[in-house]
Design a protein around this motif. Structure first.
Motif, PDB file in Angstrom:
ATOM      1  N   ALA A  81       3.533  -7.247  15.523  1.00  0.00           N
ATOM      2  CA  ALA A  81       3.962  -5.972  16.103  1.00  0.00           C
ATOM      3  C   ALA A  81       4.213  -6.092  17.598  1.00  0.00           C
ATOM      4  O   ALA A  81       3.583  -6.888  18.291  1.00  0.00           O
ATOM      5  N   ARG A  82       5.126  -5.264  18.065  1.00  0.00           N
ATOM      6  CA  ARG A  82       5.407  -5.092  19.496  1.00  0.00           C
ATOM      7  C   ARG A  82       5.357  -3.605  19.776  1.00  0.00           C
ATOM      8  O   ARG A  82       6.122  -2.825  19.205  1.00  0.00           O
ATOM      9  N   LEU A  83       4.432  -3.209  20.664  1.00  0.00           N
ATOM     10  CA  LEU A  83       4.228  -1.794  20.972  1.00  0.00           C
ATOM     11  C   LEU A  83       4.338  -1.589  22.480  1.00  0.00           C
ATOM     12  O   LEU A  83       4.113  -2.510  23.265  1.00  0.00           O
ATOM     13  N   ASP A  84       4.664  -0.368  22.884  1.00  0.00           N
ATOM     14  CA  ASP A  84       4.794  -0.029  24.304  1.00  0.00           C
ATOM     15  C   ASP A  84       3.484   0.475  24.864  1.00  0.00           C
ATOM     16  O   ASP A  84       2.736   1.200  24.199  1.00  0.00           O
ATOM     17  N   LEU A  85       3.236   0.125  26.128  1.00  0.00           N
ATOM     18  CA  LEU A  85       2.072   0.604  26.864  1.00  0.00           C
ATOM     19  C   LEU A  85       2.510   0.869  28.295  1.00  0.00           C
ATOM     20  O   LEU A  85       3.266   0.075  28.878  1.00  0.00           O
ATOM     21  N   TYR A  86       2.078   1.982  28.851  1.00  0.00           N
ATOM     22  CA  TYR A  86       2.353   2.308  30.246  1.00  0.00           C
ATOM     23  C   TYR A  86       1.051   2.270  31.013  1.00  0.00           C
ATOM     24  O   TYR A  86       0.045   2.826  30.571  1.00  0.00           O
TER      25      TYR A  86
END
Length: 137
Positions: free
Chosen positions: A46-51
């Motif tokens: 998986a590739r997920l976004d994080l800020y």
């Protein structure tokens, strides 16, 4: 630049890769960093976004400094994706990645003995390169 890079010979890995500022040139978004969370194991890729905000990096630094067996360090969580790393007494790490809208998964890995010091160095590099303006997005 990788803020977190935990991997083992079996192919289990969890990486938090800072890819740049969220909104370069926009004053209100200038200090928000965008990162990709990459999680791989035999059962997930998986590739997920994080800020990340400056206070996230400060928290990460504090938690790493106090981390020991039986304790958990976290990043993110109050705005979506959370990454929790629990240190077991035998040195194994239980890593849980939870994105409420997309995925929750857990994996285990046994890191190198100096992984905490290595990750403090990674944090310092992220701060130096992103907030000093050395990296351009």
């Amino acid at each position: 630049m990788d803020l977190v890079h935990l991997a083992d010979p079996d192919g289990n890995r969890c990486i938090v890769r800072v890819t740049g500022r969220s909104q370069p040139g926009v004053l209100t978004g200038h200090d928000i960093l965008h990162a990709d969370v990459l999680v791989s194991a035999s059962f997930v890729d998986a590739r997920l976004d994080l800020y990340l905000f400056q206070h996230d990096l400060d928290s990460w630094e504090q938690e790493l400094s106090n981390l020991g067996p039986g304790q958990t360090v976290s990043i993110g969580g109050d705005r979506g994706l959370s990454l929790d790393i629990h240190v077991h007494e035998d040195g194994w790490l239980a890593i849980q990645v939870s994105d409420p809208d997309r995925l929750t998964t857990a994996l285990g890995t046994r890191p190198q003995e100096d992984w905490i010091a290595e990750h403090r160095g990674r944090l310092e590099q992220v701060r130096l390169l992103t907030f000093s303006g050395c990296l351009r997005w």
